[in-house]
Design a protein around this motif. Structure first.
Motif, PDB file in Angstrom:
ATOM      1  N   ASP A 350       0.825  -1.220   0.000  1.00 51.60           N
ATOM      2  CA  ASP A 350       0.000   0.000   0.000  1.00 51.60           C
ATOM      3  C   ASP A 350       0.853   1.262   0.000  1.00 51.60           C
ATOM      4  N   VAL A 351       1.946   1.241   0.740  1.00 50.69           N
ATOM      5  CA  VAL A 351       2.818   2.412   0.843  1.00 50.69           C
ATOM      6  C   VAL A 351       4.266   1.959   0.655  1.00 50.69           C
ATOM      7  N   TRP A 352       4.977   2.634  -0.233  1.00 50.84           N
ATOM      8  CA  TRP A 352       6.383   2.300  -0.513  1.00 50.84           C
ATOM      9  C   TRP A 352       7.299   3.323   0.140  1.00 50.84           C
ATOM     10  N   HIS A 353       8.243   2.851   0.938  1.00 47.88           N
ATOM     11  CA  HIS A 353       9.273   3.694   1.538  1.00 47.88           C
ATOM     12  C   HIS A 353      10.607   3.273   0.899  1.00 47.88           C
ATOM     13  N   VAL A 354      11.056   4.043  -0.067  1.00 53.34           N
ATOM     14  CA  VAL A 354      12.209   3.662  -0.894  1.00 53.34           C
ATOM     15  C   VAL A 354      13.479   4.282  -0.326  1.00 53.34           C
ATOM     16  N   ALA A 355      14.485   3.453  -0.104  1.00 55.86           N
ATOM     17  CA  ALA A 355      15.727   3.909   0.528  1.00 55.86           C
ATOM     18  C   ALA A 355      16.889   3.908  -0.451  1.00 55.86           C
ATOM     19  N   ASN A 356      17.752   4.905  -0.315  1.00 50.10           N
ATOM     20  CA  ASN A 356      19.054   4.856  -0.970  1.00 50.10           C
ATOM     21  C   ASN A 356      19.929   3.867  -0.217  1.00 50.10           C
ATOM     22  N   LEU A 357      20.770   3.137  -0.937  1.00 48.01           N
ATOM     23  CA  LEU A 357      21.653   2.134  -0.339  1.00 48.01           C
ATOM     24  C   LEU A 357      23.106   2.525  -0.572  1.00 48.01           C
ATOM     25  N   ASP A 358      23.918   2.419   0.466  1.00 52.44           N
ATOM     26  CA  ASP A 358      25.326   2.818   0.353  1.00 52.44           C
ATOM     27  C   ASP A 358      26.202   1.655  -0.113  1.00 52.44           C
ATOM     28  N   VAL A 359      25.873   1.130  -1.294  1.00 56.70           N
ATOM     29  CA  VAL A 359      26.688   0.097  -1.933  1.00 56.70           C
ATOM     30  C   VAL A 359      26.924   0.527  -3.377  1.00 56.70           C
ATOM     31  N   PRO A 360      28.034   0.099  -3.982  1.00 60.66           N
ATOM     32  CA  PRO A 360      28.415   0.607  -5.305  1.00 60.66           C
ATOM     33  C   PRO A 360      27.382   0.394  -6.405  1.00 60.66           C
ATOM     34  N   ARG A 361      26.678  -0.719  -6.419  1.00 58.44           N
ATOM     35  CA  ARG A 361      25.765  -1.036  -7.520  1.00 58.44           C
ATOM     36  C   ARG A 361      24.327  -0.599  -7.249  1.00 58.44           C
ATOM     37  N   ALA A 362      24.101   0.179  -6.210  1.00 57.54           N
ATOM     38  CA  ALA A 362      22.737   0.535  -5.829  1.00 57.54           C
ATOM     39  C   ALA A 362      22.076   1.445  -6.854  1.00 57.54           C
ATOM     40  N   ALA A 363      20.783   1.222  -7.066  1.00 64.12           N
ATOM     41  CA  ALA A 363      19.992   2.116  -7.902  1.00 64.12           C
ATOM     42  C   ALA A 363      19.562   3.316  -7.065  1.00 64.12           C
ATOM     43  N   PRO A 364      19.652   4.536  -7.588  1.00 68.64           N
ATOM     44  CA  PRO A 364      19.195   5.709  -6.833  1.00 68.64           C
ATOM     45  C   PRO A 364      17.729   5.575  -6.453  1.00 68.64           C
ATOM     46  N   ALA A 365      17.412   5.985  -5.234  1.00 73.17           N
ATOM     47  CA  ALA A 365      16.032   5.863  -4.758  1.00 73.17           C
ATOM     48  C   ALA A 365      15.055   6.608  -5.663  1.00 73.17           C
ATOM     49  N   GLU A 366      15.491   7.737  -6.227  1.00 77.94           N
ATOM     50  CA  GLU A 366      14.617   8.501  -7.116  1.00 77.94           C
ATOM     51  C   GLU A 366      14.218   7.686  -8.340  1.00 77.94           C
ATOM     52  N   LYS A 367      15.182   6.925  -8.884  1.00 75.35           N
ATOM     53  CA  LYS A 367      14.884   6.095 -10.053  1.00 75.35           C
ATOM     54  C   LYS A 367      13.936   4.958  -9.672  1.00 75.35           C
ATOM     55  N   VAL A 368      14.192   4.327  -8.537  1.00 72.37           N
ATOM     56  CA  VAL A 368      13.331   3.235  -8.076  1.00 72.37           C
ATOM     57  C   VAL A 368      11.920   3.750  -7.843  1.00 72.37           C
ATOM     58  N   ALA A 369      11.804   4.909  -7.195  1.00 70.68           N
ATOM     59  CA  ALA A 369      10.491   5.489  -6.918  1.00 70.68           C
ATOM     60  C   ALA A 369       9.749   5.798  -8.210  1.00 70.68           C
ATOM     61  N   GLY A 370      10.481   6.247  -9.213  1.00 71.95           N
ATOM     62  CA  GLY A 370       9.855   6.532 -10.506  1.00 71.95           C
ATOM     63  C   GLY A 370       9.272   5.285 -11.142  1.00 71.95           C
ATOM     64  N   LEU A 371       9.992   4.178 -11.049  1.00 70.68           N
ATOM     65  CA  LEU A 371       9.486   2.915 -11.586  1.00 70.68           C
ATOM     66  C   LEU A 371       8.228   2.466 -10.850  1.00 70.68           C
TER      67      LEU A 371
END
Length: 421
Positions: A350-371
């Protein structure tokens, strides 16, 4: 000049910069160092591959062997909180001192050969298993199978748990291509198993053309869910009255069936009684595999990071019971099929809380949220880290709600470090 250090942290830092590529498929370098170290295990070696389910299968196998009184070495990856989790004796993580001793042995033998982090760790793990005189070693494939570092050791039994799309840059972008790579751990004349209900033709053909007696779930071994217990069937007969695995999720019955098939295949060398099997099933523990924490709101931790795992998580969430609102704490790696994961879980969240991850291959939270937004989800929030995302979800969730933290191992690792409740 050989590297030397007294601390595990120093060695892990050395491993991270030793090889120019984090992943370098191939066995030539690893084989040369293996031979230089004279790593020739005298005990049975079990290699377990697959897209998902490898860790659960390895842990259940080890739990059964431990219950039977055998000394078992288990090598898995990745770890959640500490590297020590990757190398275990009787499911107890290795000490820093034991790990350092293994790394020193690899460093002394590798000469001019450069090894990746995983390759170095694989050789060090086998060095420790031999030094400690284990009765059996259970090795989890890191990536693929045919060219993975663990495949430098000859398995007495090899098993593929599942085949689905993941790591396309290295394994191919079809189940057929991936199935061929995973089948590379099979050996002629040695028992081989597949627990995927629809194995790709490439895997079946590999086994047939190599003279391998491949046992498949649904054909050569199977399970029957009898509501309060379950029954296993195999070539050698049946095992009724089995307890459900302590690891949650309906898919764990398939993994447990594979475990029993492997135990049967090695029974003459490593006899395990039905009582040992039952004890192993109920005593097994593995963090982050549909792990439901006690209390309210309900908190679920799962390392679902690809569509195959997301489908299983969606099924488990739908069968968990009624919750007014389900909050997701979510983060993902850029090279994963994020859209595929979201599509499978969008109707459960119902509600997505998208986090940035401090690892080299992480997808930016903004991009994930957009998807996520493109799926029609109305409530999507972005946070700088998992701690902030969970804090917001915990604050918003009532006692009849649920929080599901998933997406990759880093999300679950950060959640476990927080010790949520």
């Amino acid at each position: 000049m050989q590297f030397n250090a007294d601390t595990l942290d120093a060695w892990l830092a050395h491993l991270e910069q030793l090889h120019p590529n984090a992943i370098d498929m191939g066995l030539e370098r690893v084989a040369r160092v293996r031979d230089a170290m004279q790593l020739k295990p005298a005990f049975p070696v079990i290699i377990v591959g697959g897209t998902n389910g490898k860790g659960s299968t390895c842990t259940m196998l080890s739990a059964a062997y431990r219950a039977a009184g055998f000394k078992v070495g288990t090598y898995t990856s990745p770890h959640l909180l500490h590297y020590n989790e990757r190398v275990a004796i009787d499911l107890v993580p290795a000490s820093d001192a034991r790990l350092v001793a293994g790394f020193r042995a690899v460093e002394a033998a590798r000469g001019e050969d450069s090894l990746t982090y995983f390759e170095f760790g694989t050789l060090a793990a086998m060095h420790q298993f031999i030094a400690e005189g284990v009765d059996v070693a259970v090795l989890e494939v890191g990536l693929g199978g045919r060219l993975d570092a663990v495949n430098v050791f000859e398995p007495d039994v090899a098993a593929v748990v599942s085949i689905d799309i993941d790591h396309q840059d290295y394994l191919g972008d079809t189940r057929e291509a991936i199935g061929y790579e995973k089948a590379g751990i099979f050996r002629a004349g040695k028992p081989a198993f597949c627990a995927d209900p629809l194995p790709p033709e490439s895997l079946l053909a590999y086994a047939k053309n190599s003279g391998i007696d491949l046992q498949c779930i649904g054909r050569d071994f199977s399970f029957i869910n009898e509501v309060t217990q379950w029954r296993w069937r195999g070539r050698q007969g049946q095992k009724p009255g089995l307890p459900f695995p302590a690891l949650r999720g309906a898919y764990q019955l398939g993994n447990a069936s594979l475990v029993i098939a492997i135990l049967d295949a090695l029974h003459e060398r490593l006899p395990v009684s039905i009582g040992d099997i039952k004890r192993g099933l109920v005593e097994v523990e593995l963090a982050g595999r549909y792990q439901v924490l006690p209390g309210r709101p309900s908190i679920v931790l799962d390392v679902a990071h690809n569509p195959h795992a997301a489908s299983a998580l969606a099924h488990n969430l739908s069968n968990q019971g009624f919750f007014q609102t389900t909050h997701a704490v979510f983060g993902a790696l850029a090279d994963k099929d994020i859209a595929g994961v979201v599509e499978l879980l969008k109707d459960r969240i119902d509600v997505w809380h998208v986090a940035n991850l401090d690892v080299p291959r992480a997808a930016p939270a903004e991009k994930v949220a957009g998807l996520i937004t493109t799926t029609g989800a109305a409530r999507v929030h972005i946070y700088p880290d998992v701690f902030s995302a969970f804090t917001a979800a915990r604050s918003a969730a009532g006692e009849n709600d649920r929080i599901a933290a998933f997406g990759c191992f880093k999300v679950v690792a950060d959640m476990l470090a927080l010790k949520p409740r």
